[in-house]
Design a protein around this motif. Structure first.
Motif, PDB file in Angstrom:
ATOM      1  N   ASP A 196       0.857  -1.171   0.000  1.00 57.39           N
ATOM      2  CA  ASP A 196       0.000   0.000   0.000  1.00 57.39           C
ATOM      3  C   ASP A 196       0.899   1.230   0.000  1.00 57.39           C
ATOM      4  OD1 ASP A 196      -1.546   2.242   1.483  1.00 57.39           O
ATOM      5  OD2 ASP A 196      -3.108   0.785   0.980  1.00 57.39           O
ATOM      6  N   ALA A 197       0.525   2.229  -0.775  1.00 56.13           N
ATOM      7  CA  ALA A 197       1.342   3.443  -0.887  1.00 56.13           C
ATOM      8  C   ALA A 197       1.479   4.184   0.420  1.00 56.13           C
ATOM      9  CB  ALA A 197       0.744   4.368  -1.948  1.00 56.13           C
ATOM     10  N   HIS A 198       0.627   3.866   1.398  1.00 52.57           N
ATOM     11  CA  HIS A 198       0.615   4.620   2.652  1.00 52.57           C
ATOM     12  C   HIS A 198       1.304   3.892   3.796  1.00 52.57           C
ATOM     13  CE1 HIS A 198      -3.076   5.441   0.261  1.00 52.57           C
ATOM     14  NE2 HIS A 198      -2.658   6.681   0.409  1.00 52.57           N
ATOM     15  N   ALA A 199       1.672   2.615   3.612  1.00 60.02           N
ATOM     16  CA  ALA A 199       2.076   1.769   4.734  1.00 60.02           C
ATOM     17  C   ALA A 199       3.570   1.489   4.759  1.00 60.02           C
ATOM     18  CB  ALA A 199       1.298   0.458   4.709  1.00 60.02           C
ATOM     19  N   GLY A 200       4.132   1.496   5.951  1.00 61.73           N
ATOM     20  CA  GLY A 200       5.522   1.134   6.206  1.00 61.73           C
ATOM     21  C   GLY A 200       5.627   0.654   7.637  1.00 61.73           C
ATOM     22  N   GLY A 201       6.682   1.046   8.328  1.00 58.68           N
ATOM     23  CA  GLY A 201       6.776   0.659   9.730  1.00 58.68           C
ATOM     24  C   GLY A 201       8.179   0.735  10.271  1.00 58.68           C
ATOM     25  N   ARG A 202       8.314   0.254  11.490  1.00 61.67           N
ATOM     26  CA  ARG A 202       9.613   0.196  12.177  1.00 61.67           C
ATOM     27  C   ARG A 202       9.625  -1.061  13.041  1.00 61.67           C
ATOM     28  NH1 ARG A 202      10.023   5.604  14.875  1.00 61.67           N
ATOM     29  NH2 ARG A 202       8.202   6.156  13.640  1.00 61.67           N
ATOM     30  N   GLY A 203      10.779  -1.388  13.616  1.00 61.89           N
ATOM     31  CA  GLY A 203      10.917  -2.600  14.397  1.00 61.89           C
ATOM     32  C   GLY A 203      11.344  -2.325  15.819  1.00 61.89           C
ATOM     33  N   ALA A 204      11.437  -3.401  16.592  1.00 63.32           N
ATOM     34  CA  ALA A 204      11.779  -3.307  18.011  1.00 63.32           C
ATOM     35  C   ALA A 204      12.640  -4.495  18.396  1.00 63.32           C
ATOM     36  CB  ALA A 204      10.507  -3.269  18.857  1.00 63.32           C
ATOM     37  N   ARG A 205      13.176  -4.425  19.613  1.00 67.60           N
ATOM     38  CA  ARG A 205      13.910  -5.561  20.176  1.00 67.60           C
ATOM     39  C   ARG A 205      13.787  -5.523  21.687  1.00 67.60           C
ATOM     40  NH1 ARG A 205      18.067  -9.293  20.680  1.00 67.60           N
ATOM     41  NH2 ARG A 205      18.149 -10.497  18.749  1.00 67.60           N
ATOM     42  N   THR A 206      13.472  -6.670  22.275  1.00 63.76           N
ATOM     43  CA  THR A 206      13.380  -6.788  23.722  1.00 63.76           C
ATOM     44  C   THR A 206      14.764  -6.645  24.331  1.00 63.76           C
ATOM     45  OG1 THR A 206      11.513  -8.286  23.470  1.00 63.76           O
ATOM     46  CG2 THR A 206      12.608  -8.267  25.605  1.00 63.76           C
ATOM     47  N   ILE A 207      14.833  -5.974  25.454  1.00 61.06           N
ATOM     48  CA  ILE A 207      16.098  -5.842  26.174  1.00 61.06           C
ATOM     49  C   ILE A 207      15.859  -6.244  27.620  1.00 61.06           C
ATOM     50  CG2 ILE A 207      15.691  -3.391  26.638  1.00 61.06           C
ATOM     51  CD1 ILE A 207      19.152  -4.943  26.031  1.00 61.06           C
ATOM     52  N   LEU A 208      16.727  -7.077  28.157  1.00 58.12           N
ATOM     53  CA  LEU A 208      16.599  -7.473  29.555  1.00 58.12           C
ATOM     54  C   LEU A 208      17.384  -6.502  30.417  1.00 58.12           C
ATOM     55  CD1 LEU A 208      16.883 -11.358  29.474  1.00 58.12           C
ATOM     56  CD2 LEU A 208      14.854  -9.914  29.448  1.00 58.12           C
ATOM     57  N   CYS A 209      16.677  -5.784  31.233  1.00 53.11           N
ATOM     58  CA  CYS A 209      17.286  -4.788  32.108  1.00 53.11           C
ATOM     59  C   CYS A 209      16.476  -4.810  33.399  1.00 53.11           C
ATOM     60  CB  CYS A 209      17.234  -3.408  31.441  1.00 53.11           C
ATOM     61  SG  CYS A 209      18.365  -2.185  32.130  1.00 53.11           S
ATOM     62  N   THR A 210      17.116  -4.918  34.531  1.00 52.17           N
ATOM     63  CA  THR A 210      16.414  -5.128  35.790  1.00 52.17           C
ATOM     64  C   THR A 210      16.075  -3.812  36.463  1.00 52.17           C
ATOM     65  OG1 THR A 210      17.590  -7.221  36.087  1.00 52.17           O
ATOM     66  CG2 THR A 210      16.490  -6.284  38.012  1.00 52.17           C
ATOM     67  N   ALA A 211      14.797  -3.504  36.495  1.00 51.96           N
ATOM     68  CA  ALA A 211      14.305  -2.332  37.218  1.00 51.96           C
ATOM     69  C   ALA A 211      14.130  -2.706  38.688  1.00 51.96           C
ATOM     70  CB  ALA A 211      12.989  -1.862  36.612  1.00 51.96           C
ATOM     71  N   PRO A 212      13.938  -1.718  39.569  1.00 53.23           N
ATOM     72  CA  PRO A 212      13.778  -2.026  40.996  1.00 53.23           C
ATOM     73  C   PRO A 212      12.590  -2.954  41.241  1.00 53.23           C
ATOM     74  CG  PRO A 212      14.115   0.321  40.668  1.00 53.23           C
ATOM     75  CD  PRO A 212      13.903  -0.275  39.313  1.00 53.23           C
ATOM     76  N   VAL A 213      12.737  -3.794  42.255  1.00 52.37           N
ATOM     77  CA  VAL A 213      11.636  -4.662  42.667  1.00 52.37           C
ATOM     78  C   VAL A 213      11.042  -4.125  43.956  1.00 52.37           C
ATOM     79  CG1 VAL A 213      12.598  -6.689  41.564  1.00 52.37           C
ATOM     80  CG2 VAL A 213      13.238  -6.163  43.911  1.00 52.37           C
ATOM     81  N   GLY A 214       9.856  -4.556  44.270  1.00 51.50           N
ATOM     82  CA  GLY A 214       9.193  -4.069  45.471  1.00 51.50           C
ATOM     83  C   GLY A 214       8.423  -2.792  45.205  1.00 51.50           C
ATOM     84  N   THR A 215       7.608  -2.420  46.152  1.00 49.02           N
ATOM     85  CA  THR A 215       6.800  -1.203  46.043  1.00 49.02           C
ATOM     86  C   THR A 215       7.141  -0.253  47.175  1.00 49.02           C
ATOM     87  OG1 THR A 215       5.007  -2.261  47.277  1.00 49.02           O
ATOM     88  CG2 THR A 215       4.895  -2.373  44.879  1.00 49.02           C
ATOM     89  N   ALA A 216       6.947   1.015  46.903  1.00 53.53           N
ATOM     90  CA  ALA A 216       7.234   2.044  47.897  1.00 53.53           C
ATOM     91  C   ALA A 216       6.018   2.278  48.788  1.00 53.53           C
ATOM     92  CB  ALA A 216       7.632   3.335  47.207  1.00 53.53           C
ATOM     93  N   ILE A 217       6.250   2.867  49.921  1.00 51.64           N
ATOM     94  CA  ILE A 217       5.192   3.297  50.827  1.00 51.64           C
ATOM     95  C   ILE A 217       5.107   4.815  50.742  1.00 51.64           C
ATOM     96  CG2 ILE A 217       4.424   3.399  53.231  1.00 51.64           C
ATOM     97  CD1 ILE A 217       6.101   0.846  53.695  1.00 51.64           C
ATOM     98  N   ILE A 218       3.894   5.344  50.531  1.00 55.29           N
ATOM     99  CA  ILE A 218       3.706   6.793  50.451  1.00 55.29           C
ATOM    100  C   ILE A 218       3.254   7.316  51.805  1.00 55.29           C
ATOM    101  CG2 ILE A 218       2.473   8.689  49.338  1.00 55.29           C
ATOM    102  CD1 ILE A 218       2.049   6.944  46.923  1.00 55.29           C
ATOM    103  N   SER A 219       3.963   8.294  52.294  1.00 50.87           N
ATOM    104  CA  SER A 219       3.588   8.971  53.533  1.00 50.87           C
ATOM    105  C   SER A 219       3.111  10.375  53.192  1.00 50.87           C
ATOM    106  CB  SER A 219       4.777   9.049  54.492  1.00 50.87           C
ATOM    107  OG  SER A 219       5.249   7.754  54.814  1.00 50.87           O
ATOM    108  N   GLY A 220       1.974  10.768  53.733  1.00 49.55           N
ATOM    109  CA  GLY A 220       1.432  12.094  53.473  1.00 49.55           C
ATOM    110  C   GLY A 220      -0.060  12.102  53.689  1.00 49.55           C
ATOM    111  N   ASP A 221      -0.625  13.271  53.701  1.00 52.60           N
ATOM    112  CA  ASP A 221      -2.040  13.453  54.010  1.00 52.60           C
ATOM    113  C   ASP A 221      -2.909  13.128  52.804  1.00 52.60           C
ATOM    114  OD1 ASP A 221      -4.446  14.167  55.069  1.00 52.60           O
ATOM    115  OD2 ASP A 221      -3.823  16.159  55.740  1.00 52.60           O
ATOM    116  N   GLY A 222      -3.894  12.256  52.997  1.00 50.23           N
ATOM    117  CA  GLY A 222      -4.821  11.935  51.926  1.00 50.23           C
ATOM    118  C   GLY A 222      -6.022  12.843  51.864  1.00 50.23           C
TER     119      GLY A 222
END
Length: 711
Positions: free
Chosen positions: A614-640
């Motif tokens: 199609d004259a209008h169609a093209g695209g791009r590609g990707a690649r998965t990368i293994l990179c370790t982000a922090p684990v666990g969750t934070a606790i928020i302190s403050g007034d709700g």
């Protein structure tokens, strides 16, 4: 993309003699990457293990690495990979070749490789049209993929055409860093989730990017990648030809993000949370239920039948498995859409059968002349600014040389021949074949939205640069050149221009050193033209064939052993949506579409099953990368509970030392983004979120509901 190639012989152990066959350096433009590879050589051959090092210099302009909370450690990178071809000329046997079924006996099999197309050039006998070498059995026998249509006899001579193959590289630890810009070197394995194996899980390319925060040009000399040639069946004395390629990529960090923009019926078919019309938040790579009506289920706005093709079946039993890439995990995306020169480089490493599959013009192997030389549109003249062509005459059975010729004068590679224009007329099969060949993979439509919008709260009706402002390029200056541009004031997208701009423009056309994100038409992670230029083919959630996608990477090879000529040259990766049929769609709009289709949440064509060119169609590609982000969750302190229109302080603890805060639309972070403590200005009820983050991205988020009361 840049490439360089040369012949070499493993016979010379201490000093290689190079015969430079061709040198092609692609310059995109002074304000884009201008990636270049040069001074390629082989060095440090180790005959005991069958390995050598591919050495080269690498440079590109306007590189960056940010390490602020607002940019979540974003950087650009070069994806570099290597192709090789065995022998200095095509294989030809002595007269007298014979066969017994699929076993062919010749005087010598030296120089034969699996996948090489074969034919009879003298004597009696005929191979089938799709016949290739299946395996080399010994010094005088090989197996052909199909029994010859006519037995070989009476002085038969076998000819086999050389083929380009993807080089298997060593692991990251095997890379020798170059001199110059201090950089990170990471090998991309066939399967990043498994350990390196020189044969079962080799390196297929390398990511190279600056290792310090900064902006400017990258110049590195003497990079060395180890090539394990013995693992690919080559001997120490084989003669080979080498090509090295590079593609610019951008890093998309791990972390939560939103699908859809909550814009109601304005955006056609947009994603939404099943319970309401709010954006759907992707919080992990866990499975997602599709089409349901409950909170946390991914639905779409199709109440008015805006999607002309059926979207997913709206059954609560449909879903995306945990293996379907949703965009939460980190990945690399191509910085630009595939350019016409990149597609030419790809075509010029295919055999004749594969070239015929990957172009629209009939280029069947026995032909020696062709009329429709502009091969992607199957036409005698340039159509919709696609100048990819071949000569009118070519040798039968030999690969064809393709080139860019936008000015149509029959001379390729001139300064105005459109090498840098986005490649249109790409079918789904064309794009996936290119991505398989380059060891990348398609984007899913979820990743497409993450690549455009980033992790921020969606702006209703926004384009990839997260504003609702858009200006079309209504003319072209320096047409087809490296600096192709427009004189249209404030233009930041190519759309709706079937007259004055009758096709896509060069990749990165609006980006300048001084550009803001809106002026450059840039996405959050600095990818360009995710809104407009060519509509981008992506894996859709709308059909079972798309939902089966598990993110496998291309292996660098296309189908080369099949009884069907039409299958030769297809991607050969498991669980990718098929070359024909469904499982894919279009996102982002094209040069001829209305502005509404360029909005990043718009899914009007997301289940478009038109697989053809199609004259209008093209695209791009990707690649998965293994990179370790922090684990666990934070606790928020403050007034709700706050008094309306008030300042407040909130603190995160318990996971990491850096934190990414997300505040409701209308709030303002006065100070502290990226730190454990922030001060905010709140003017309405909402949900405050925080997640720990590092160089790889952000971890799981924690939320606190804030209620404002009157003074």
């Amino acid at each position: 993309m840049s490439q360089i190639n040369f012949f070499l012989s493993f016979r010379q152990k201490t000093k290689y003699s190079l015969l430079v066959v061709s040198l092609l350096v692609l310059t995109i433009n002074a304000t884009a990457g201008n990636i270049q590879l040069s001074n390629v050589s082989l060095t440090s051959q180790d005959t005991s293990i069958g390995a050598t090092r591919v050495q080269f210099d690498l440079s590109w302009e306007n590189s960056w690495r940010y390490s602020t909370a607002a940019n979540i450690n974003n950087w650009d990178a070069a994806w570099v990979f290597v192709k090789f071809r065995v022998g200095g000329q095509d294989y030809q046997s002595a007269a007298g070749a014979t066969n017994s079924g699929t076993t062919v006996t010749v005087n010598s099999t030296a120089g034969l490789r699996p996948g090489m197309p074969v034919r009879i050039s003298a004597g009696t006998g005929a191979f089938t049209a799709a016949a290739v070498v299946r395996s080399v059995l010994n010094d005088t026998q090989f197996e052909v993929s199909e029994t010859p249509a006519t037995p070989l006899s009476a002085g038969a001579v076998v000819r086999a055409s050389r083929i380009w193959e993807h080089a298997w590289l060593g692991n990251s630890a095997d890379i020798t860093a170059g001199s110059g810009t201090s950089s990170v070197y990471e090998i991309g394995l066939l399967n990043p989730a498994s350990g390196f194996d020189s044969s079962a899980n080799p390196g297929l390319g390398a990511f190279i990017y600056r290792d310090n925060v900064g902006y400017g040009n990258v110049n590195i000399t003497g990079i060395q990648l180890r090539w394990n040639y013995r693992a690919q069946g080559l001997g120490n004395d084989d003669v080979v030809e080498i090509r090295v390629f590079g593609i610019e990529m951008v890093y998309v960090a791990q972390g939560a993000f939103f699908l859809g923009d909550g814009s109601g019926t304005t955006i056609q078919g947009h994603f939404r949370d099943g319970a309401n019309n709010t954006p759907f938040e992707v919080l992990s790579e866990d499975s997602i239920t599709l089409g349901g009506s409950l909170a946390g289920q991914l639905a779409n706005n199709n109440a008015s039948g805006m999607l002309t093709a059926d979207d997913y079946d709206n059954s609560s039993t449909a879903g995306l498995s945990a293996s379907f890439p949703k965009g939460f995990n980190a990945f690399y995306s191509m910085k630009y859409e595939v350019s016409q020169q990149q597609y030419v480089d790809f075509l010029n490493t295919l055999n004749r059968h594969q070239q015929n599959t990957r172009t629209a013009t009939d280029l069947e192997a026995s032909l020696t002349t062709v009329t429709n030389r502009f091969v992607m549109s199957n036409n005698t003249a340039v159509q919709a600014r696609n100048g990819i062509r071949c000569n009118a005459s070519m040798a039968a059975h030999q690969p064809i040389l393709f080139y860019c010729d936008l000015n149509s004068n029959g001379t390729g590679g001139e300064s105005d021949d459109g090498q840098f224009i986005a490649a249109n007329w790409l079918s789904w099969a064309d794009l996936t074949a290119y991505l398989d060949w380059s060891a990348l993979r398609p984007l899913t439509e979820l990743e497409f939205e993450k690549a455009a919008r980033g992790p921020i709260i969606p702006v209703p009706n926004a384009y990839a640069w997260q504003t609702t402002t858009i200006t079309a390029a209504n003319n072209i200056s320096a047409g087809g050149e490296a600096g192709e541009n427009t004189n249209t004031s404030a233009a930041n997208a190519v759309y709706g221009n079937s007259g004055s701009v009758p096709g896509p423009m060069r990749v990165g056309v609006f980006a300048k050193d001084s550009s803001t994100r809106t002026e450059a038409g840039a996405a959050f992670w600095a990818g360009l033209e995710l809104s407009g230029n060519v509509a981008e083919r992506v894996v859709s959630t709308g059909r079972p064939e798309g939902r089966a996608f598990s993110g496998h990477h291309g292996n660098g090879f296309l189908v080369r052993d099949s009884t069907s000529l039409t299958a030769l040259g297809e991607a050969d990766v498991d669980f990718w949506p098929p070359a024909t049929g469904t499982g894919h769609g279009l996102r982002g709009g094209s040069w001829a579409d209305a502005a509404s289709l360029l909005r990043i949440a718009d899914r009007y064509q997301a289940v478009n099953s038109v697989a053809g060119r199609d004259a209008h169609a093209g695209g791009r590609g990707a690649r998965t990368i293994l990179c370790t982000a922090p684990v666990g969750t934070a606790i928020i302190s403050g007034d709700g509970n706050l008094v309306a229109t008030n300042r407040a302080v909130y603190t995160a603890s318990g996971a990491g030392s850096a934190y990414w805060w997300v505040v409701p639309t209308g709030w303002e972070i006065i100070s502290g983004q990226g730190a454990a403590t922030i001060e905010v200005f709140a003017n309405q009820n909402g949900v405050l979120r925080v997640a720990p983050f590092n160089d790889c991205g952000s971890g799981s988020s924690t939320s606190l509901t804030i209620t404002l009361s009157a003074e």
